[in-house]
Design an enzyme around this catalytic site. Sequence first.
Site, PDB file in Angstrom:
ATOM      1  CD  GLU A  22      45.309  18.504  91.890  1.00  0.00           C
ATOM      2  OE1 GLU A  22      45.902  18.997  92.853  1.00  0.00           O
ATOM      3  OE2 GLU A  22      44.791  19.175  90.985  1.00  0.00           O
TER       4      GLU A  22
ATOM      5  CB  ILE B 112      39.135  23.613  89.541  1.00  0.00           C
ATOM      6  CG1 ILE B 112      37.732  23.283  89.034  1.00  0.00           C
ATOM      7  CG2 ILE B 112      39.211  25.109  89.904  1.00  0.00           C
ATOM      8  CD1 ILE B 112      36.616  23.574  90.031  1.00  0.00           C
ATOM      9  CG  ASP B 113      46.137  24.833  87.713  1.00  0.00           C
ATOM     10  OD1 ASP B 113      46.692  24.009  88.465  1.00  0.00           O
ATOM     11  OD2 ASP B 113      46.711  25.858  87.283  1.00  0.00           O
TER      12      ASP B 113
ATOM     13  CG  ASP C 266      39.044  20.703  92.414  1.00  0.00           C
ATOM     14  OD1 ASP C 266      39.834  21.179  91.605  1.00  0.00           O
ATOM     15  OD2 ASP C 266      38.732  21.268  93.468  1.00  0.00           O
TER      16      ASP C 266
ATOM     17  CB  THR D 118      41.854  24.843  94.256  1.00  0.00           C
ATOM     18  OG1 THR D 118      42.023  23.795  93.301  1.00  0.00           O
ATOM     19  CG2 THR D 118      40.537  24.635  94.972  1.00  0.00           C
TER      20      THR D 118
ATOM     21  CG  ASP E 152      44.670  20.691  87.612  1.00  0.00           C
ATOM     22  OD1 ASP E 152      43.668  20.672  88.349  1.00  0.00           O
ATOM     23  OD2 ASP E 152      45.749  21.196  87.957  1.00  0.00           O
TER      24      ASP E 152
ATOM     25  CG  ASP F 247      49.840  21.109  87.797  1.00  0.00           C
ATOM     26  OD1 ASP F 247      48.694  21.555  87.959  1.00  0.00           O
ATOM     27  OD2 ASP F 247      50.515  20.613  88.711  1.00  0.00           O
TER      28      ASP F 247
END
Length: 402
Positions: free
Chosen positions: A79, A155-156, A54, A158, A153, A319
């Site tokens: 994030e 890698i949403d 991430d 995860t 974000d 997000d």
Amino acid sequence: MSEILRELVYVSEKAANIARACRQQESLFQLLIEEKKDGEKNKKFINDFKTLADVLVQEVIKQNMGNKFPGLENHIYGEESNEFTNELGEKITVKVCPTEEETAQLLSKVLNGNQLASEALAHAVHQDISFNDPTLDLVKINIPQDIMGMWVDPIDSTYQYIKGSADIKPNQGIFPCGLQCVTILIGVYDRQTGVPLIGVINQPFASQDLKTLRWKGQYFWGLSYLDFNIHSLQLSSENGNNRETANQMTEESSSEPKFIQHFSAVISTSEKDTIKTALSNVCGENVYGAAGAGYKSLCVVQGLVDVYIFSEDTTFKWDSCAAHAILKSIGGGMVDLKKCLKRNPETGSDLPHLLYNVDNQGATGIDRWANKGGLVAYRSQKRLETFLDLLIKNLSLSSTLA
């Protein structure tokens, strides 16, 4: 301004390439699949790697945007923290170094000397990608750089990314879980007003070649500034009338019961039972569960559902900003659910749109940037108003969200 939009799409593609590399290169993939096992003595190392993927995506985005648009990197928020402590207790700040070798050396410190993984990851980070999208040249508008802030974000979803399920079947085009639910989210907002301006959603694992098992991705973007609105769905249509068609589909509404079943929604599987029951009354069987806030928002962007609704306070600015900007460019948006349920439409009060330049007073940590009142993402304001009216009527106790 096609330059900044082009760079945002480019870095989302580069980030998607890194996300795919972590699953397709054996030395990295072995670290990912170890996440499934309990009781491993190097659990901390594995968790660091998961977060590291991430962070590297986030840092690549920051570096690229800062190189092309100096100063912008100071207003890019995400994030992930880029500070790690390895097994020796050393604190390491992760960044993209000038050369691939230097980045590999830095990553090796975080990964406790795993040279194969460090070199593979550094190669993915520094690898240039071929990118060409002539539709981006059609964007001819200037947004002052000095008003821009950015939420990322990297890698949403995860959990879906680590789990890596590739054989999930969609329901009416919507994937309940799996790699298809993984997204990279980049949203630009006006630092003065908090209004979203530009959004890019990249879906790195959109489709898989069953022969080679290689994944292909896709991306969506939208720009909304003053009275100018343009989005990729509109331009990807052969005759250029995607937007008009979408409006025809989403703008028709009626408060009469015969139209109730025309509504559709995507929700989290953890949604409250009271909301699920009310939605069932409003939408019938057209309520779909799916993983990932970014992916659920993307379902609305693509027109697979009318709304994405979430009553909890566990989504954040990173997000929602990207999808909000795209939806705004289409004619939709994203609003605070709790405030919507308390709003009196007869007073003519504006919809409580989410804003991105203010934090939650008194909150600490990531809760400062939580969407505290939940959210509703929508394509058509007219249909949203009718939907909310029906939802409120079907909620047995409004105190549930009070």
